[in-house]
Enzyme design. Sequence first.
Site, short mmCIF file in Angstrom:
data_model
loop_
_atom_site.label_atom_id
_atom_site.label_comp_id
_atom_site.label_asym_id
_atom_site.label_seq_id
_atom_site.Cartn_x
_atom_site.Cartn_y
_atom_site.Cartn_z
N TYR A 192 -14.08 -4.63 9.10
CA TYR A 192 -12.78 -3.95 9.19
C TYR A 192 -12.16 -4.18 10.58
O TYR A 192 -10.97 -4.53 10.71
CB TYR A 192 -13.00 -2.47 8.92
CG TYR A 192 -11.77 -1.60 8.94
CD1 TYR A 192 -10.91 -1.55 7.83
CD2 TYR A 192 -11.46 -0.81 10.05
CE1 TYR A 192 -9.79 -0.73 7.84
CE2 TYR A 192 -10.35 0.00 10.06
CZ TYR A 192 -9.52 0.05 8.96
OH TYR A 192 -8.40 0.86 8.96
N SER A 248 1.44 3.33 -2.43
CA SER A 248 1.16 4.32 -3.48
C SER A 248 0.58 5.62 -2.96
O SER A 248 0.63 6.64 -3.63
CB SER A 248 0.19 3.71 -4.50
OG SER A 248 -0.94 3.17 -3.84
N ARG A 249 -0.02 5.59 -1.79
CA ARG A 249 -0.67 6.81 -1.28
C ARG A 249 -0.84 6.71 0.23
O ARG A 249 -0.50 5.69 0.84
CB ARG A 249 -2.02 7.05 -1.96
CG ARG A 249 -2.92 5.83 -2.01
CD ARG A 249 -3.96 5.98 -3.13
NE ARG A 249 -4.68 4.73 -3.32
CZ ARG A 249 -5.81 4.42 -2.68
NH1 ARG A 249 -6.35 5.28 -1.84
NH2 ARG A 249 -6.39 3.25 -2.88
N GLY A 288 0.83 -1.21 0.00
CA GLY A 288 0.00 0.00 0.00
C GLY A 288 0.85 1.25 0.00
O GLY A 288 0.52 2.24 0.64
N SER A 305 -5.47 -0.85 13.50
CA SER A 305 -6.31 0.35 13.67
C SER A 305 -6.87 0.35 15.07
O SER A 305 -7.05 -0.73 15.67
CB SER A 305 -7.47 0.29 12.67
OG SER A 305 -8.47 1.23 13.00
N ALA A 312 -12.79 -6.57 12.66
CA ALA A 312 -12.40 -7.98 12.80
C ALA A 312 -11.06 -8.24 12.13
O ALA A 312 -10.19 -8.93 12.67
CB ALA A 312 -13.48 -8.88 12.19
N ASN A 347 0.92 -2.61 5.32
CA ASN A 347 0.11 -1.41 5.46
C ASN A 347 -1.12 -1.41 4.56
O ASN A 347 -2.10 -0.72 4.85
CB ASN A 347 1.00 -0.19 5.15
CG ASN A 347 0.21 1.05 4.84
OD1 ASN A 347 -0.26 1.75 5.74
ND2 ASN A 347 0.00 1.34 3.56
P1 NDP Z 1 -5.47 4.38 1.44
O1 NDP Z 1 -6.86 3.96 1.08
O2 NDP Z 1 -5.08 5.81 1.27
O3 NDP Z 1 -4.40 3.44 0.66
C1 NDP Z 1 -4.54 2.06 0.65
C2 NDP Z 1 -3.32 1.43 0.02
O4 NDP Z 1 -3.46 -0.01 0.03
C3 NDP Z 1 -3.14 1.82 -1.43
O5 NDP Z 1 -1.76 1.94 -1.70
C4 NDP Z 1 -3.73 0.63 -2.18
O6 NDP Z 1 -3.19 0.46 -3.49
C5 NDP Z 1 -3.27 -0.51 -1.29
N1 NDP Z 1 -4.05 -1.73 -1.48
C6 NDP Z 1 -5.37 -1.91 -1.27
N2 NDP Z 1 -5.73 -3.17 -1.56
C7 NDP Z 1 -4.59 -3.82 -1.97
C8 NDP Z 1 -4.32 -5.13 -2.42
N3 NDP Z 1 -5.27 -6.08 -2.51
N4 NDP Z 1 -3.04 -5.44 -2.78
C9 NDP Z 1 -2.06 -4.51 -2.71
N5 NDP Z 1 -2.27 -3.24 -2.28
C10 NDP Z 1 -3.53 -2.89 -1.92
O7 NDP Z 1 -5.26 3.90 2.95
P2 NDP Z 1 -4.57 4.64 4.20
O8 NDP Z 1 -3.26 5.18 3.82
O9 NDP Z 1 -5.59 5.51 4.85
O10 NDP Z 1 -4.41 3.39 5.17
C11 NDP Z 1 -3.24 2.59 5.19
C12 NDP Z 1 -3.44 1.53 6.27
O11 NDP Z 1 -3.67 2.16 7.52
C13 NDP Z 1 -4.64 0.61 6.02
O12 NDP Z 1 -4.32 -0.70 6.42
C14 NDP Z 1 -5.70 1.20 6.91
O13 NDP Z 1 -6.66 0.24 7.28
C15 NDP Z 1 -4.87 1.66 8.08
N6 NDP Z 1 -5.49 2.69 8.88
C16 NDP Z 1 -5.88 3.88 8.32
C17 NDP Z 1 -6.48 4.84 9.11
C18 NDP Z 1 -6.91 6.17 8.57
O14 NDP Z 1 -7.54 6.91 9.33
N7 NDP Z 1 -6.60 6.52 7.34
C19 NDP Z 1 -6.76 4.59 10.53
C20 NDP Z 1 -6.31 3.33 11.01
C21 NDP Z 1 -5.71 2.42 10.20
P3 NDP Z 1 -3.86 1.29 -4.76
O15 NDP Z 1 -3.45 2.73 -4.58
O16 NDP Z 1 -3.26 0.66 -5.95
O17 NDP Z 1 -5.34 1.11 -4.61
#
Ligand code: NDP
Length: 246
Positions: free
Chosen positions: A156, A15-16, A13, A143, A158, A91
């Site tokens: 989520y 990329s962003r 994850g 989280s 779970a 992540n």
């Molecule tokens: P984003 O939605 O901004 O980014 C999610 C990232 O995961 C992207 O890079 C996406 O790739 C990648 N991704 C999703 N599915 C897959 C897959 N099947 N295989 C490979 N890569 C995948 O998420 P956040 O930055 O907000 O969150 C990052 C982590 O932190 C997550 O696990 C989230 O649950 C956790 N988190 C976030 C919180 C928040 O408030 N934002 C709070 C608590 C936890 P692509 O860009 O190609 O889609």
Amino acid sequence: MDMEKRRVAVITGGSRGIGAAIARQLAKDGIDVALICSSSREAAEAVCQDCRALGVRAEAYSCDIGAFADAKQVVKEIKEAFGTIDILINNAGINRDQLIAMMKEADFDDVIRTNLKGAFHMIRHCTPIFIRNRGGKIVNISSVAGLMGNAGQANYAASKAGLIGLSKSVARELAGKNVTCNVIAPGFIATDMTKEFDSDNPLVASIPLKRMGRPEDVAAAVAFLVSAGGDYITGEVIRVDGGIAM
Ligand code: NDP
């Protein structure tokens, strides 16, 4: 020239959002980074450019980490390209929020598949490398929902609670191999995942530190855990949540 070999981190994850911030922080700390995304390859390439500008090697990979064989293949490719893997940051995550009475089976399955099974796949395939290297560092991004639960996020929460059990088991199992495994539990962090939240949201007022977190707040905790300062820490869950879950 840097005589000491740089360490190599895999960040899913990347990329962003939080993953991109982790990549930039580790690059700043002189660690080579391999970023995995599912589809935002261009965005991941842009993060790689930022990392290269900091003087490290950075490459982007597209892979659905929810698929066991695909995760195995990407780990193999990264190891071949970088020579080894020293650090794994799980992540990547998704949410499919819905009240339990209306939650579809696919909403539950998809979230468990990416958030929990994806982390298992990556740990499973990196572990032989860590064992051979006689060391490794794993950080799993859970989280506060996994600690407290959250209405509308049964799937989520779970997956994120499952990640904590997975991490503590891996921490116990691999401690003798000098591999640590820790968890970070972020609160509300400003990313695409929380874009419907803004500073006026009543939830923000309930955060003791009175603001949403930044991806960089999470990245700083990851950087600590993979630094020498984290060497004697394993099986720990660190909240980066402005105090919301204390
Ligand atoms: P984003 O939605 O901004 O980014 C999610 C990232 O995961 C992207 O890079 C996406 O790739 C990648 N991704 C999703 N599915 C897959 C897959 N099947 N295989 C490979 N890569 C995948 O998420 P956040 O930055 O907000 O969150 C990052 C982590 O932190 C997550 O696990 C989230 O649950 C956790 N988190 C976030 C919180 C928040 O408030 N934002 C709070 C608590 C936890 P692509 O860009 O190609 O889609």
